[in-house]
Design an enzyme around this catalytic site. Structure first.
Site, PDB file in Angstrom:
ATOM      1  N   GLY A   1       1.001 -46.230 -20.289  1.00  0.00           N
ATOM      2  CA  GLY A   1       0.524 -47.604 -20.497  1.00  0.00           C
ATOM      3  C   GLY A   1      -0.759 -47.876 -19.722  1.00  0.00           C
ATOM      4  O   GLY A   1      -1.692 -48.505 -20.228  1.00  0.00           O
TER       5      GLY A   1
ATOM      6  N   ASN B   1     -15.164 -40.970 -13.197  1.00  0.00           N
ATOM      7  CA  ASN B   1     -15.146 -41.118 -11.745  1.00  0.00           C
ATOM      8  C   ASN B   1     -15.570 -42.549 -11.356  1.00  0.00           C
ATOM      9  O   ASN B   1     -14.979 -43.180 -10.481  1.00  0.00           O
ATOM     10  CB  ASN B   1     -16.143 -40.089 -11.191  1.00  0.00           C
ATOM     11  CG  ASN B   1     -16.126 -39.972  -9.705  1.00  0.00           C
ATOM     12  OD1 ASN B   1     -15.097 -39.700  -9.132  1.00  0.00           O
ATOM     13  ND2 ASN B   1     -17.276 -40.169  -9.084  1.00  0.00           N
TER      14      ASN B   1
ATOM     15  N   LYS C   1     -13.073 -38.427  -2.797  1.00  0.00           N
ATOM     16  CA  LYS C   1     -14.117 -37.389  -2.824  1.00  0.00           C
ATOM     17  C   LYS C   1     -14.573 -37.074  -4.253  1.00  0.00           C
ATOM     18  O   LYS C   1     -15.411 -36.200  -4.458  1.00  0.00           O
ATOM     19  CB  LYS C   1     -13.607 -36.117  -2.147  1.00  0.00           C
ATOM     20  CG  LYS C   1     -13.451 -36.273  -0.630  1.00  0.00           C
ATOM     21  CD  LYS C   1     -12.832 -35.028  -0.006  1.00  0.00           C
ATOM     22  CE  LYS C   1     -11.347 -35.060  -0.210  1.00  0.00           C
ATOM     23  NZ  LYS C   1     -10.542 -33.954  -0.016  1.00  0.00           N
TER      24      LYS C   1
ATOM     25  N   GLY D   1      -5.633 -42.366 -10.660  1.00  0.00           N
ATOM     26  CA  GLY D   1      -5.566 -41.208 -11.555  1.00  0.00           C
ATOM     27  C   GLY D   1      -5.487 -41.648 -13.013  1.00  0.00           C
ATOM     28  O   GLY D   1      -6.121 -41.045 -13.894  1.00  0.00           O
ATOM     29  N   ASP D   2      -4.737 -42.710 -13.275  1.00  0.00           N
ATOM     30  CA  ASP D   2      -4.624 -43.217 -14.654  1.00  0.00           C
ATOM     31  C   ASP D   2      -5.964 -43.771 -15.133  1.00  0.00           C
ATOM     32  O   ASP D   2      -6.352 -43.578 -16.297  1.00  0.00           O
ATOM     33  CB  ASP D   2      -3.556 -44.313 -14.733  1.00  0.00           C
ATOM     34  CG  ASP D   2      -2.172 -43.767 -14.442  1.00  0.00           C
ATOM     35  OD1 ASP D   2      -1.959 -42.562 -14.655  1.00  0.00           O
ATOM     36  OD2 ASP D   2      -1.307 -44.546 -13.992  1.00  0.00           O
TER      37      ASP D   2
ATOM     38  N   ARG E   1      -9.635 -53.182  -6.946  1.00  0.00           N
ATOM     39  CA  ARG E   1      -8.760 -54.308  -7.321  1.00  0.00           C
ATOM     40  C   ARG E   1      -7.296 -53.900  -7.166  1.00  0.00           C
ATOM     41  O   ARG E   1      -6.973 -52.720  -7.246  1.00  0.00           O
ATOM     42  CB  ARG E   1      -9.010 -54.671  -8.791  1.00  0.00           C
ATOM     43  CG  ARG E   1     -10.393 -55.208  -9.042  1.00  0.00           C
ATOM     44  CD  ARG E   1     -10.465 -55.862 -10.395  1.00  0.00           C
ATOM     45  NE  ARG E   1     -10.652 -54.923 -11.470  1.00  0.00           N
ATOM     46  CZ  ARG E   1     -11.809 -54.747 -12.117  1.00  0.00           C
ATOM     47  NH1 ARG E   1     -12.869 -55.432 -11.765  1.00  0.00           N
ATOM     48  NH2 ARG E   1     -11.882 -53.901 -13.116  1.00  0.00           N
TER      49      ARG E   1
ATOM     50  N   ASP F   1      -6.747 -50.874  -3.302  1.00  0.00           N
ATOM     51  CA  ASP F   1      -5.458 -50.407  -3.829  1.00  0.00           C
ATOM     52  C   ASP F   1      -5.741 -49.216  -4.757  1.00  0.00           C
ATOM     53  O   ASP F   1      -6.309 -49.393  -5.829  1.00  0.00           O
ATOM     54  CB  ASP F   1      -4.767 -51.539  -4.604  1.00  0.00           C
ATOM     55  CG  ASP F   1      -3.428 -51.122  -5.189  1.00  0.00           C
ATOM     56  OD1 ASP F   1      -2.990 -49.984  -4.936  1.00  0.00           O
ATOM     57  OD2 ASP F   1      -2.821 -51.934  -5.909  1.00  0.00           O
TER      58      ASP F   1
ATOM     59  N   LYS G   1       2.449 -44.385 -16.551  1.00  0.00           N
ATOM     60  CA  LYS G   1       1.183 -43.655 -16.669  1.00  0.00           C
ATOM     61  C   LYS G   1       0.571 -43.795 -18.061  1.00  0.00           C
ATOM     62  O   LYS G   1      -0.629 -44.003 -18.211  1.00  0.00           O
ATOM     63  CB  LYS G   1       1.395 -42.185 -16.327  1.00  0.00           C
ATOM     64  CG  LYS G   1       1.671 -41.986 -14.843  1.00  0.00           C
ATOM     65  CD  LYS G   1       1.812 -40.540 -14.454  1.00  0.00           C
ATOM     66  CE  LYS G   1       2.244 -40.406 -13.010  1.00  0.00           C
ATOM     67  NZ  LYS G   1       1.287 -40.976 -12.054  1.00  0.00           N
TER      68      LYS G   1
ATOM     69  N   ASN H   1      -4.134 -33.920  -9.741  1.00  0.00           N
ATOM     70  CA  ASN H   1      -4.750 -34.335  -8.473  1.00  0.00           C
ATOM     71  C   ASN H   1      -4.556 -33.176  -7.488  1.00  0.00           C
ATOM     72  O   ASN H   1      -4.029 -32.125  -7.853  1.00  0.00           O
ATOM     73  CB  ASN H   1      -4.176 -35.675  -7.971  1.00  0.00           C
ATOM     74  CG  ASN H   1      -2.692 -35.586  -7.632  1.00  0.00           C
ATOM     75  OD1 ASN H   1      -2.111 -34.503  -7.567  1.00  0.00           O
ATOM     76  ND2 ASN H   1      -2.065 -36.722  -7.424  1.00  0.00           N
TER      77      ASN H   1
HETATM   78  P1  ATP Z   1      -2.782 -42.239  -8.034  1.00  0.00           P
HETATM   79  O1  ATP Z   1      -1.556 -41.349  -7.952  1.00  0.00           O
HETATM   80  O2  ATP Z   1      -2.983 -43.116  -6.816  1.00  0.00           O
HETATM   81  O3  ATP Z   1      -2.901 -42.966  -9.315  1.00  0.00           O
HETATM   82  P2  ATP Z   1      -4.111 -39.746  -8.148  1.00  0.00           P
HETATM   83  O4  ATP Z   1      -3.588 -39.121  -6.889  1.00  0.00           O
HETATM   84  O5  ATP Z   1      -3.537 -39.308  -9.441  1.00  0.00           O
HETATM   85  O6  ATP Z   1      -4.063 -41.304  -8.017  1.00  0.00           O
HETATM   86  P3  ATP Z   1      -6.769 -39.385  -7.115  1.00  0.00           P
HETATM   87  O7  ATP Z   1      -7.263 -37.993  -7.091  1.00  0.00           O
HETATM   88  O8  ATP Z   1      -6.315 -39.999  -5.835  1.00  0.00           O
HETATM   89  O9  ATP Z   1      -5.667 -39.506  -8.264  1.00  0.00           O
HETATM   90  O10 ATP Z   1      -7.895 -40.356  -7.708  1.00  0.00           O
HETATM   91  C1  ATP Z   1      -8.352 -40.254  -9.048  1.00  0.00           C
HETATM   92  C2  ATP Z   1      -9.799 -40.643  -9.109  1.00  0.00           C
HETATM   93  O11 ATP Z   1      -9.946 -41.991  -8.664  1.00  0.00           O
HETATM   94  C3  ATP Z   1     -10.714 -39.830  -8.221  1.00  0.00           C
HETATM   95  O12 ATP Z   1     -11.118 -38.640  -8.867  1.00  0.00           O
HETATM   96  C4  ATP Z   1     -11.862 -40.815  -8.010  1.00  0.00           C
HETATM   97  O13 ATP Z   1     -12.684 -40.811  -9.160  1.00  0.00           O
HETATM   98  C5  ATP Z   1     -11.148 -42.168  -7.953  1.00  0.00           C
HETATM   99  N1  ATP Z   1     -10.819 -42.608  -6.591  1.00  0.00           N
HETATM  100  C6  ATP Z   1      -9.607 -42.516  -5.973  1.00  0.00           C
HETATM  101  N2  ATP Z   1      -9.657 -43.039  -4.730  1.00  0.00           N
HETATM  102  C7  ATP Z   1     -10.923 -43.476  -4.544  1.00  0.00           C
HETATM  103  C8  ATP Z   1     -11.633 -44.124  -3.467  1.00  0.00           C
HETATM  104  N3  ATP Z   1     -11.033 -44.424  -2.315  1.00  0.00           N
HETATM  105  N4  ATP Z   1     -12.945 -44.404  -3.648  1.00  0.00           N
HETATM  106  C9  ATP Z   1     -13.579 -44.119  -4.801  1.00  0.00           C
HETATM  107  N5  ATP Z   1     -12.968 -43.521  -5.860  1.00  0.00           N
HETATM  108  C10 ATP Z   1     -11.668 -43.200  -5.747  1.00  0.00           C
END
Ligand code: ATP
Length: 301
Positions: A42, A276, A224, A251-252, A285, A246, A40, A184
């Site tokens: 990196g 966002n 969302k 989140g990173d 990607r 993918d 996370k 998240n």
């Molecule tokens: P991960 O654990 O997969 O790294 P996360 O669960 O920590 O992610 P998420 O809330 O799933 O974090 O996603 C972080 C941000 O990425 C979201 O607030 C949004 O800005 C963007 N995002 C994630 N999925 C999508 C998607 N399918 N389309 C557009 N934006 C997305």
């Protein structure tokens, strides 16, 4: 002068693709294998650096082949390595990842060297805490290192972003130092007991976290977008309509970008909007650090 200081994990991702995941005791043949930079800390460092931040990264790697790859990666991404500690006591952290044809995965993370990053080693980087306006933290290193970093940054008046991932219980003395907490949906539920499914439940969870002393809560909501709340304002930023291939590391991407834009002095709403957008670019990607967005791509979206 650094813009963003990151204290956290560096892990090498070792990813094999296979038609079906192995059962216990079974050996299967893989179809593709890749090694890549991860962890996370990196990933977030790469996300902030690609947007133009001067990033200083405090982490720990082993004196081994993956450690050498890490140094090459930091150099390529323009991440300052002054406080990257090399050790012979533990190997560079690794994640063994198997992904099947349906996209299901099995992952074994061994934090290795970065799991041994200590409070004392963070303290040795004290000088850089005087210069960075923003500190970005996650929870893949030991809690001693996390708490020491927060303490030093708080004393110097820096803004602290804490991405509480992976979830673990956090003391209020740490949360009271946090400017922006970025769980998240799952982490928000784990921290509050409120299942985050919509705006109302996000608001309920955020209120609990604010009551524990955090200044602003930003709950990321996957496709969302995100929900933001503090004592003065609350708003939702809608997700960008992109074709996700993918979402690993989304989140990173969000956290690294948020740290970058906050460090420029940008107003919160605008910074969340652009974070966002940067995260949306990254999900189009494959990979984690290599998928992070560049500034010109945000303008195009
Ligand atoms: P991960 O654990 O997969 O790294 P996360 O669960 O920590 O992610 P998420 O809330 O799933 O974090 O996603 C972080 C941000 O990425 C979201 O607030 C949004 O800005 C963007 N995002 C994630 N999925 C999508 C998607 N399918 N389309 C557009 N934006 C997305």
């Amino acid at each position: 002068m650094p813009d963003v200081l990151i204290v956290g994990s560096y892990i090498t991702d070792l990813t094999a693709r296979t038609a079906a995941l192995p059962k216990p005791g079974e050996t299967v043949i893989g179809t593709d294998f890749q090694t890549g930079p991860g962890g996370k800390g990196g990933n977030q460092a790469a996300a902030a650096a690609r947007l133009g931040s001067e990033v200083v990264f405090v982490t720990k790697i082993g004196r081994d082949a993956f450690g050498e790859q890490a140094k090459h990666h930091f150099m390529k991404e323009g991440i300052a390595d002054t406080y990257i500690i090399e050790t012979e006591e533990a190997p560079t952290g690794t994640a063994l990842i198997a992904v099947d044809d349906k996209g299901e995965n099995m992952i074994v993370v061994t934090p290795g060297a970065c799991g041994h990053l200590s409070a004392g080693e963070v303290e040795q980087a004290e000088k850089v805490f005087e210069e960075a306006p923003v500190l970005l933290l996650q929870l893949e290193t030991g809690m001693g290192a996390v708490e020491k970093a927060a303490e030093l940054a708080f004393r110097k008046g820096a803004e602290i972003i804490l991405n509480p991932a992976p979830y673990r219980e956090l003391p209020d003395r740490l949360l009271q130092k946090v400017t922006y907490l970025t769980p998240n949906e799952t982490e928000a539920e784990e921290m509050t007991g409120v299942a985050v499914t919509d705006k109302d439940s996000a608001e309920k969870a955020a209120a609990i976290l604010l009551s524990r002393g955090v200044s602003t809560v930003i709950i990321t909501l996957g496709r969302k977008g995100c929900f933001v709340m503090n004592n003065y304002e609350k708003f939702t930023v809608s997700g960008e309509p992109v074709k996700a291939v993918d979402t690993t590391g989304a989140g990173d991407a969000f956290n690294g970008a948020l740290a970058h834009f906050i460090s420029t002095g940008m107003e919160l709403h605008e910074a969340c909007l652009l974070a966002n957008r940067a995260a949306a670019v990254s999900v189009t990607r494959t990979g984690t650090a290599p998928a992070m967005a560049r500034l010109e791509e945000l303008k195009r979206l």
